[in-house]
Design an enzyme around this catalytic site. Structure first.
Site, PDB file in Angstrom:
ATOM      1  N   HIS A   1      93.357  23.567 -18.300  1.00  0.00           N
ATOM      2  CA  HIS A   1      93.128  22.118 -18.437  1.00  0.00           C
ATOM      3  C   HIS A   1      94.037  21.070 -17.670  1.00  0.00           C
ATOM      4  O   HIS A   1      95.131  21.462 -17.781  1.00  0.00           O
ATOM      5  CB  HIS A   1      92.826  21.758 -20.028  1.00  0.00           C
ATOM      6  CG  HIS A   1      92.281  20.687 -19.896  1.00  0.00           C
ATOM      7  ND1 HIS A   1      92.637  19.383 -19.770  1.00  0.00           N
ATOM      8  CD2 HIS A   1      90.729  20.135 -20.258  1.00  0.00           C
ATOM      9  CE1 HIS A   1      91.665  18.285 -19.822  1.00  0.00           C
ATOM     10  NE2 HIS A   1      90.619  18.947 -20.132  1.00  0.00           N
TER      11      HIS A   1
ATOM     12  N   GLU B   1      95.094  18.606 -18.563  1.00  0.00           N
ATOM     13  CA  GLU B   1      96.153  17.871 -19.110  1.00  0.00           C
ATOM     14  C   GLU B   1      97.334  18.808 -19.448  1.00  0.00           C
ATOM     15  O   GLU B   1      98.530  18.535 -19.535  1.00  0.00           O
ATOM     16  CB  GLU B   1      95.376  17.504 -20.645  1.00  0.00           C
ATOM     17  CG  GLU B   1      94.598  16.208 -20.486  1.00  0.00           C
ATOM     18  CD  GLU B   1      93.459  16.242 -21.538  1.00  0.00           C
ATOM     19  OE1 GLU B   1      93.682  16.860 -22.453  1.00  0.00           O
ATOM     20  OE2 GLU B   1      92.641  15.373 -21.055  1.00  0.00           O
TER      21      GLU B   1
ATOM     22  N   LYS C   1      90.613  18.704 -27.928  1.00  0.00           N
ATOM     23  CA  LYS C   1      91.923  18.251 -27.569  1.00  0.00           C
ATOM     24  C   LYS C   1      92.822  18.208 -28.759  1.00  0.00           C
ATOM     25  O   LYS C   1      92.743  18.920 -29.600  1.00  0.00           O
ATOM     26  CB  LYS C   1      91.956  16.922 -26.737  1.00  0.00           C
ATOM     27  CG  LYS C   1      90.862  17.089 -25.668  1.00  0.00           C
ATOM     28  CD  LYS C   1      90.803  15.937 -24.525  1.00  0.00           C
ATOM     29  CE  LYS C   1      89.977  16.186 -23.370  1.00  0.00           C
ATOM     30  NZ  LYS C   1      90.106  15.112 -22.199  1.00  0.00           N
TER      31      LYS C   1
ATOM     32  N   SER D   1      83.912  13.041 -18.541  1.00  0.00           N
ATOM     33  CA  SER D   1      83.239  12.028 -18.973  1.00  0.00           C
ATOM     34  C   SER D   1      81.640  12.136 -19.029  1.00  0.00           C
ATOM     35  O   SER D   1      80.810  11.416 -18.729  1.00  0.00           O
ATOM     36  CB  SER D   1      83.458  10.799 -18.331  1.00  0.00           C
ATOM     37  OG  SER D   1      84.710  10.266 -18.504  1.00  0.00           O
TER      38      SER D   1
ATOM     39  N   GLY E   1      88.321  11.638 -19.082  1.00  0.00           N
ATOM     40  CA  GLY E   1      88.675  10.858 -20.253  1.00  0.00           C
ATOM     41  C   GLY E   1      88.730   9.317 -19.819  1.00  0.00           C
ATOM     42  O   GLY E   1      89.441   8.369 -20.538  1.00  0.00           O
TER      43      GLY E   1
ATOM     44  N   ASN F   1      85.522  20.170 -26.023  1.00  0.00           N
ATOM     45  CA  ASN F   1      87.098  20.287 -25.946  1.00  0.00           C
ATOM     46  C   ASN F   1      87.671  19.269 -26.660  1.00  0.00           C
ATOM     47  O   ASN F   1      87.762  18.067 -26.150  1.00  0.00           O
ATOM     48  CB  ASN F   1      87.657  20.390 -24.630  1.00  0.00           C
ATOM     49  CG  ASN F   1      89.004  20.044 -24.460  1.00  0.00           C
ATOM     50  OD1 ASN F   1      89.614  20.656 -25.334  1.00  0.00           O
ATOM     51  ND2 ASN F   1      89.504  20.043 -23.337  1.00  0.00           N
TER      52      ASN F   1
ATOM     53  N   GLU G   1      86.726  19.952 -13.464  1.00  0.00           N
ATOM     54  CA  GLU G   1      86.793  18.695 -14.089  1.00  0.00           C
ATOM     55  C   GLU G   1      87.634  18.161 -12.807  1.00  0.00           C
ATOM     56  O   GLU G   1      88.884  18.233 -13.000  1.00  0.00           O
ATOM     57  CB  GLU G   1      87.566  19.250 -15.183  1.00  0.00           C
ATOM     58  CG  GLU G   1      86.885  20.049 -16.329  1.00  0.00           C
ATOM     59  CD  GLU G   1      87.220  19.746 -17.777  1.00  0.00           C
ATOM     60  OE1 GLU G   1      86.385  19.363 -18.615  1.00  0.00           O
ATOM     61  OE2 GLU G   1      88.463  19.649 -17.857  1.00  0.00           O
TER      62      GLU G   1
HETATM   63  P1  PGA Z   1      86.105  14.160 -21.524  1.00  0.00           P
HETATM   64  O1  PGA Z   1      86.939  15.160 -21.385  1.00  0.00           O
HETATM   65  O2  PGA Z   1      84.619  14.548 -21.792  1.00  0.00           O
HETATM   66  O3  PGA Z   1      86.581  13.161 -22.634  1.00  0.00           O
HETATM   67  O4  PGA Z   1      86.241  13.218 -20.059  1.00  0.00           O
HETATM   68  C1  PGA Z   1      86.622  16.257 -20.708  1.00  0.00           C
HETATM   69  C2  PGA Z   1      87.750  17.525 -20.805  1.00  0.00           C
HETATM   70  O5  PGA Z   1      88.926  17.072 -20.481  1.00  0.00           O
HETATM   71  O6  PGA Z   1      87.324  18.682 -21.053  1.00  0.00           O
END
Ligand code: PGA
Length: 255
Positions: free
Chosen positions: A99, A101, A15, A217, A177, A13, A171
């Site tokens: 997601h 976010e 982003k 992560s 992140g 992903n 998640e």
């Molecule tokens: P990350 O993001 O691996 O940077 O924690 C995962 C995601 O948001 O899908």
């Protein structure tokens, strides 16, 4: 169906990262690194403007292209949005929906996640639907309730035969992140709650068949342990999907 027969999917992903030219260069570099690694599906979910270069660069490889969102209407006055048909016509096969976010910064709700999921699967896309608890919700003891609720809301009005085009990504918001990864046992437990919700809606067989990813992560160091868990059928990977070497290690861990 069990872990051995379920489809394992490793999805990046991106982003809001990577320009079109960076996308082309990235995929040209990644393609030989993951060539022939067919033990999992390999997907890159990319920003809208990167879709066409990504599809072009991925031609003839085992890399599939996904989008990061889709609108639920077929067309109309929805400035800034993309329809499922726009995506499929560009060669997109997957789409991330809900997601955290988008839920946190763009007002995405369980209702719109559901509508987007329906639009995606009705158009033949595979939806990667994200669910996950905040740290506060976890500390209050609501993780199971929340994950089951979000999963059931997302799958409302989905037909049983459409489940093959749905992946759920667990998640935990506190792990995205942040560099804080859920332990493998926490990931397995969360994914298990998602699977239990699918069982309650569609029965045990459907729950055993659905691909449930872990995200938050996941990286080159921890992927093997996370992916060894019985309920973890792949990963949705943010930061570590922006480096070909790290992403390849994760793909290797899924073979
Ligand atoms: P990350 O993001 O691996 O940077 O924690 C995962 C995601 O948001 O899908």
């Amino acid at each position: 169906m069990n872990k051995a027969t379920r489809r394992t999917v490793i999805a990046g992903n991106w982003k809001m990262n990577m320009t079109p030219s960076q996308t082309t260069a990235f995929i040209k570099e990644l393609a030989p690194m993951v060539a022939g690694k067919d033990g999992c599906d390999i997907v890159l979910c990319v920003p809208a403007v990167d879709i066409t270069p990504a599809v072009e660069a991925a031609k003839g490889t085992n890399i599939k292209v996904g989008a990061e969102n889709v609108h639920y209407k077929e067309s109309g006055a929805y400035t800034g949005e993309l329809s499922a048909k726009m995506l499929t016509e560009c060669g997109v096969e997957y789409v991330v929906i809900g997601h955290s976010e988008r839920r946190q910064y763009f007002g995405e709700t369980d209702q719109t996640v559901n509508l987007r999921t329906l639009a995606a699967v009705n158009a033949g896309l595979t939806a990667i639907v994200c669910v996950g608890e905040t740290l506060e919700q976890r500390e209050l003891g609501y993780t199971e309730t929340l994950l089951k609720y979000q999963t059931k809301m997302a799958l409302t009005n989905v037909k049983a035969e459409q489940l093959k085009n749905i992946i759920i990504a667990y998640e935990p918001v506190w792990a995205i992140g942040t560099g804080v990864t859920a332990t493998a046992d926490q990931a397995d437990e969360g994914n298990g709650f998602v699977r239990a919700a699918v069982a309650e809606m569609f029965g045990a067989e459907a729950a055993e068949a659905i691909t449930v990813q872990y995200g938050g992560s996941m990286n080159a160091k921890n992927a093997a342990e996370l992916l060894s868990k019985v309920n973890v059928d792949g990963g949705l990977i943010g930061g570590a999907s922006l480096k070909t070497a790290d992403f390849t290690v994760i793909v290797d861990a899924a073979q």
